[in-house]
Design an enzyme around this catalytic site. Structure first.
Site, mmCIF file in Angstrom:
data_model
loop_
_atom_site.group_PDB
_atom_site.id
_atom_site.type_symbol
_atom_site.label_atom_id
_atom_site.label_comp_id
_atom_site.label_asym_id
_atom_site.label_seq_id
_atom_site.Cartn_x
_atom_site.Cartn_y
_atom_site.Cartn_z
ATOM 1 N N CYS A 2 -22.964 -25.075 0.465
ATOM 2 C CA CYS A 2 -21.697 -25.711 0.786
ATOM 3 C C CYS A 2 -20.797 -25.531 -0.429
ATOM 4 O O CYS A 2 -21.229 -25.040 -1.467
ATOM 5 C CB CYS A 2 -21.905 -27.187 1.054
ATOM 6 S SG CYS A 2 -23.116 -27.494 2.348
ATOM 7 N N ARG A 27 -18.466 -20.193 0.984
ATOM 8 C CA ARG A 27 -19.779 -20.817 0.736
ATOM 9 C C ARG A 27 -20.279 -21.517 1.995
ATOM 10 O O ARG A 27 -21.390 -22.025 2.029
ATOM 11 C CB ARG A 27 -19.669 -21.816 -0.417
ATOM 12 C CG ARG A 27 -19.248 -21.206 -1.731
ATOM 13 C CD ARG A 27 -19.203 -22.261 -2.805
ATOM 14 N NE ARG A 27 -20.519 -22.833 -3.031
ATOM 15 C CZ ARG A 27 -21.471 -22.256 -3.762
ATOM 16 N NH1 ARG A 27 -21.233 -21.102 -4.331
ATOM 17 N NH2 ARG A 27 -22.645 -22.800 -3.903
ATOM 18 N N TRP A 77 -22.000 -25.721 5.103
ATOM 19 C CA TRP A 77 -22.809 -24.778 5.884
ATOM 20 C C TRP A 77 -24.014 -25.581 6.336
ATOM 21 O O TRP A 77 -24.827 -25.986 5.502
ATOM 22 C CB TRP A 77 -23.216 -23.570 5.035
ATOM 23 C CG TRP A 77 -23.852 -22.481 5.835
ATOM 24 C CD1 TRP A 77 -23.282 -21.763 6.872
ATOM 25 C CD2 TRP A 77 -25.178 -21.960 5.697
ATOM 26 N NE1 TRP A 77 -24.176 -20.852 7.368
ATOM 27 C CE2 TRP A 77 -25.343 -20.932 6.669
ATOM 28 C CE3 TRP A 77 -26.237 -22.249 4.858
ATOM 29 C CZ2 TRP A 77 -26.522 -20.224 6.813
ATOM 30 C CZ3 TRP A 77 -27.417 -21.521 4.995
ATOM 31 C CH2 TRP A 77 -27.556 -20.538 5.965
ATOM 32 N N ASN A 103 -24.026 -30.620 -2.054
ATOM 33 C CA ASN A 103 -24.466 -29.262 -1.696
ATOM 34 C C ASN A 103 -25.921 -29.165 -2.110
ATOM 35 O O ASN A 103 -26.269 -29.401 -3.257
ATOM 36 C CB ASN A 103 -23.625 -28.211 -2.432
ATOM 37 C CG ASN A 103 -24.175 -26.808 -2.223
ATOM 38 O OD1 ASN A 103 -24.817 -26.542 -1.199
ATOM 39 N ND2 ASN A 103 -23.972 -25.933 -3.184
ATOM 40 N N GLY A 104 -26.810 -28.844 -1.169
ATOM 41 C CA GLY A 104 -28.224 -28.721 -1.489
ATOM 42 C C GLY A 104 -29.052 -29.336 -0.363
ATOM 43 O O GLY A 104 -28.558 -29.540 0.740
ATOM 44 N N GLU A 486 -30.012 -0.660 3.583
ATOM 45 C CA GLU A 486 -28.752 -1.337 3.240
ATOM 46 C C GLU A 486 -27.684 -1.042 4.284
ATOM 47 O O GLU A 486 -26.932 -1.936 4.681
ATOM 48 C CB GLU A 486 -28.294 -0.911 1.850
ATOM 49 C CG GLU A 486 -26.948 -1.459 1.419
ATOM 50 C CD GLU A 486 -26.869 -2.992 1.412
ATOM 51 O OE1 GLU A 486 -27.917 -3.654 1.509
ATOM 52 O OE2 GLU A 486 -25.741 -3.506 1.337
ATOM 53 N N LYS A 490 -25.730 -3.962 6.455
ATOM 54 C CA LYS A 490 -24.259 -4.048 6.490
ATOM 55 C C LYS A 490 -23.745 -4.065 7.925
ATOM 56 O O LYS A 490 -22.886 -4.873 8.288
ATOM 57 C CB LYS A 490 -23.659 -2.873 5.721
ATOM 58 C CG LYS A 490 -23.706 -3.055 4.219
ATOM 59 C CD LYS A 490 -22.732 -4.093 3.765
ATOM 60 C CE LYS A 490 -23.081 -4.977 2.629
ATOM 61 N NZ LYS A 490 -24.362 -5.567 2.498
ATOM 62 N N GLU A 493 -24.729 -7.530 9.588
ATOM 63 C CA GLU A 493 -24.058 -8.761 9.130
ATOM 64 C C GLU A 493 -22.555 -8.697 9.348
ATOM 65 O O GLU A 493 -21.913 -9.731 9.490
ATOM 66 C CB GLU A 493 -24.382 -9.077 7.674
ATOM 67 C CG GLU A 493 -23.894 -8.103 6.653
ATOM 68 C CD GLU A 493 -24.191 -8.587 5.232
ATOM 69 O OE1 GLU A 493 -24.181 -9.803 4.986
ATOM 70 O OE2 GLU A 493 -24.435 -7.742 4.372
ATOM 71 N N HIS A 509 -44.281 6.757 14.458
ATOM 72 C CA HIS A 509 -45.391 5.796 14.549
ATOM 73 C C HIS A 509 -45.032 4.612 15.428
ATOM 74 O O HIS A 509 -45.591 3.535 15.273
ATOM 75 C CB HIS A 509 -45.773 5.332 13.139
ATOM 76 C CG HIS A 509 -46.285 6.438 12.268
ATOM 77 N ND1 HIS A 509 -47.492 7.077 12.485
ATOM 78 C CD2 HIS A 509 -45.720 7.080 11.215
ATOM 79 C CE1 HIS A 509 -47.674 8.025 11.601
ATOM 80 N NE2 HIS A 509 -46.612 8.053 10.808
ATOM 81 N N LYS A 608 -22.132 -16.940 1.512
ATOM 82 C CA LYS A 608 -22.189 -15.993 0.396
ATOM 83 C C LYS A 608 -23.402 -16.266 -0.481
ATOM 84 O O LYS A 608 -24.040 -15.359 -0.973
ATOM 85 C CB LYS A 608 -20.920 -16.089 -0.451
ATOM 86 C CG LYS A 608 -20.873 -15.125 -1.632
ATOM 87 C CD LYS A 608 -20.978 -13.685 -1.196
ATOM 88 C CE LYS A 608 -20.962 -12.700 -2.335
ATOM 89 N NZ LYS A 608 -21.183 -11.305 -1.893
HETATM 90 C C1 AGP Z 1 -25.817 -9.026 1.664
HETATM 91 O O1 AGP Z 1 -24.600 -8.418 2.072
HETATM 92 C C2 AGP Z 1 -25.839 -10.516 1.974
HETATM 93 N N1 AGP Z 1 -24.724 -11.175 1.396
HETATM 94 C C3 AGP Z 1 -27.175 -11.143 1.576
HETATM 95 O O2 AGP Z 1 -28.237 -10.396 2.137
HETATM 96 C C4 AGP Z 1 -27.393 -11.238 0.062
HETATM 97 O O3 AGP Z 1 -27.622 -9.964 -0.484
HETATM 98 C C5 AGP Z 1 -28.628 -12.112 -0.187
HETATM 99 O O4 AGP Z 1 -28.382 -13.403 0.339
HETATM 100 C C6 AGP Z 1 -28.974 -12.228 -1.677
HETATM 101 O O5 AGP Z 1 -27.910 -12.822 -2.367
HETATM 102 P P1 AGP Z 1 -27.911 -12.737 -3.991
HETATM 103 O O6 AGP Z 1 -27.773 -11.297 -4.361
HETATM 104 O O7 AGP Z 1 -26.747 -13.569 -4.408
HETATM 105 O O8 AGP Z 1 -29.228 -13.297 -4.444
#
Ligand code: AGP
Length: 613
Positions: A2, A27, A77, A103-104, A486, A490, A493, A509, A608
């Site tokens: 959050c 966040r 969040w 937050n937590g 990767e 991308k 997400e 396989h 994020k």
């Molecule tokens: C990747 O685009 C995402 N934002 C997510 O997978 C991110 O890489 C992951 O949560 C790890 O975050 P960090 O690098 O801040 O540890």
């Protein structure tokens, strides 16, 4: 995950809170709320409107009474309780005078709530956070000042928190505290701020301070006082912030992710800057591990999540190839639950853009507990991971606002490959001339990334052709495999389309059974070592009706025979190719997402920084 913000002594409290919440939305944005406090009165407003929560709150606050000089705000969040108004922060105690934001996760909230309800407290939400309001209420009713009431309450709490509390009975005071979840304090003339991170108060505060675990801070108009949970004074660590507000804005682009994709050459340049002495020694000023300790390294384990995990996969190739050290790569959230083996000489590297990902923090803590030396790769100066590790190497990608990691990814690879060269240098496993060549080659990657960026238009055209597709496989071999992983992440997400990343050799396989007309296979085909093999993989899928998109180098004249679309990139040293090849895949995912009308900076369900396990 959050976002919290607070201000004391301000003449435009409401504007400060609302602007700060707007900058904290990445966040989490399931709901938003603020509380304003003045002698004898606590006023609260909350909204739960998804990505429009802060906008809705701004409207709601038009009815706020005037004359408040202090307040707190929160953007959420959801982790406990649905994202609805009743669960939105701030939460109040039974009297309605005490307001808290959090937050937590309070891990023992259930037992605390049972005890509090047995003592007559009434709960109005199903969150874990609300217990904090009632715990503080009880301490305040015993005559404790707010600072001591918060300390006493937090001693009963297990779990993670970045907390701020206010009480109409003690106006113009905010008490904030931190354990695991990030928290910074800011000061300006006659005004004091708190926030989850800097951008929220960047254009208002003039000095910034990190709050460490189990530190409690009392903020007043005159400044702040920090103590530990036992009340002993502590000094907050002052942060060196070079960001201006512009950095936190979109830089003229439609969205943050475009700005950040375009910043990748800069991120590489800055990350690699002043990393080599005139005598050729590769150096990391911030690396608090001696050369002798690095020479004693016998095994490397990388722990990371998401995109950072893919950067760690690339690092495995570089460290094994250049430094001849055995490397394992672990998913952070799995590492500490498998009773990992940590021997003398084990170096654990935690890779994290935010340096606040709880999975990776807990993994590196476990590694340290078992005796490993830990190096954090962090993009945020003084992040929790950076402060807790034995040593840190900062990527210098600058502020990455978009939930999807892009520039921090290539910066992580560069930092990790630099560390691999340093290890090779200390272990004598590469000739100095080769190290120099690789170092200079690494410094040239930014220009190759810039070339790949210039080809955005063709990638956008290909995405337009494929906008109706629903099933994607991303494949690669050798160093193309982490890039394929990767690229799949991308697309998932950003566009919410289903995509899987696979080693090219794995399709036969099992997954090959899924290949049929309409399925799109995106192949990373730039690796010369495996080029013939990836071409045969593509022939296999084309024979079964798949549509093929291939990332290939400019000089590859064989790829057209097995690909419907070719995304060209400049050829580069194989070890550097993941930083170049990912660019068209980032643009492809972005273009598909824009074509589908997605919120590319704030994809649904994501945040994020993931600060819950
Ligand atoms: C990747 O685009 C995402 N934002 C997510 O997978 C991110 O890489 C992951 O949560 C790890 O975050 P960090 O690098 O801040 O540890």
């Amino acid at each position: 995950m959050c976002g919290i913000i607070g201000v004391v002594g301000s003449s435009d409290t409401l504007a400060t809170l609302l602007e700060g919440l707007a900058r904290l939305e990445y966040r989490g944005y399931d709901s938003a709320g603020i509380a304003l406090v003045r002698p004898g009165q606590t006023w609260r407003a909350r909204c739960a409107a998804g990505t429009e929560s802060v906008a809705a709150l701004r409207i709601e606050c038009e009815r706020a009474p005037s004359g408040f000089s202090s307040g707190i705000g929160h953007t959420r969040w959801a982790t406990h309780g649905a994202p609805e108004v009743a669960n939105a922060h701030p939460h109040l105690d039974c009297s309605g005078n005490i307001a808290i934001i959090h937050n937590g996760i309070i891990e023992n909230h259930t037992e605390l709530q049972v005890e509090l309800e047995a003592r007559g407290h009434t709960f109005t939400s199903v969150t874990d956070s609300e217990v904090l309001a009632h715990l503080i209420e009880e301490s305040r009713s015993q005559g404790l000042e707010l600072l001591d009431a918060v300390r006493a309450s937090l001693k009963l709490v297990r779990g993670a928190f970045a907390l701020a509390a206010m009480d109409a009975g003690e106006p113009d005071v905010i008490v904030a505290a931190r354990r695991i979840s990030p928290l910074v304090v800011g000061t300006a003339a006659g005004v004091t701020y708190l926030a989850s991170d800097v951008p929220a108060i960047l254009d208002r505060a003039t000095a910034f301070y990190a709050v460490n675990d189990d530190e409690v801070v009392r903020l007043g108009p005159e400044g702040f006082r920090a103590v530990d949970l036992d009340g002993a004074p502590v000094r907050l660590h002052q942060l060196s912030i070079e960001w201006d507000l512009e950095t936190a804005q979109k830089g003229g682009n439609d969205d943050f992710i475009t700005k950040e994709i375009n910043e990748q050459p800069d991120a590489l340049r800055d990350t690699l800057m002043d990393r080599r002495r005139p005598d050729g020694t590769i150096t990391f000023d911030e690396l608090r591990i001696s050369d002798d300790e690095l020479r004693e390294v016998k095994r490397v384990v990388l722990v990371a999540a998401g995109t950072s995990h893919h950067a760690a996969l690339v690092a495995k190739y570089a460290i094994e190839r250049w430094a001849r050290l055995s490397v394992d790569v672990d998913i952070s959230s799995e590492y500490r639950y498998r009773d990992p083996v940590v021997e003398i000489g084990t170096l654990v590297i935690g890779v994290s853009q935010s340096g606040e990902t709880i999975d990776t923090i807990m993994a590196t803590r476990e590694a340290q507990r078992r005796g490993a030396r830990v190096v954090a790769i962090s993009n945020i100066v003084d992040s929790s991971m950076a402060r807790e590790a034995s040593a840190v190497i900062y990527t210098r990608a600058g502020l990455e606002v978009s939930v999807a990691s892009t520039k921090s990814y290539v910066a992580q690879i560069a930092a990790l490959e630099l560390l691999a060269l340093r290890l090779a240098q200390l272990r004598g496993t590469l000739d100095p001339s080769d190290i120099d060549a690789f170092f200079h080659g690494l410094n040239a990657v930014g220009a190759q990334v810039a070339t790949a960026l210039e080809r955005r238009g063709h990638v956008e055209d290909v995405a337009k052709q494929l906008i109706g597709a629903h099933d994607f496989f991303f494949i690669g071999r050798h160093l193309g495999f982490p890039t394929a992983m990767e690229g799949a992440l991308k697309l998932k997400e950003l566009s919410y389309l289903h995509a899987e990343g696979y080693p090219g050799g794995e399709l036969k396989h099992g997954p090959l059974a899924l290949i049929e007309p309409g399925v799109v296979v995106v192949a990373v085909a730039t690796d010369l070592v495996m080029h013939e093999k990836i071409l045969s993989n593509l022939a296999e899928v084309k024979a079964r009706g798949a549509t093929v998109v291939a990332v290939a180098t400019d000089d590859d004249d064989a790829i057209a025979a097995v690909a419907d679309y070719v995304l060209r990139v400049p050829a580069t040293e194989p070890m550097f190719s993941p930083m170049v090849d990912v660019v068209p895949l980032q643009i492809f995912a972005y273009s598909m997402a824009r074509g589908l009308g997605r919120n590319v900076d704030r994809p649904r369900n994501l945040a994020k920084t993931v600060t819950v396990e």
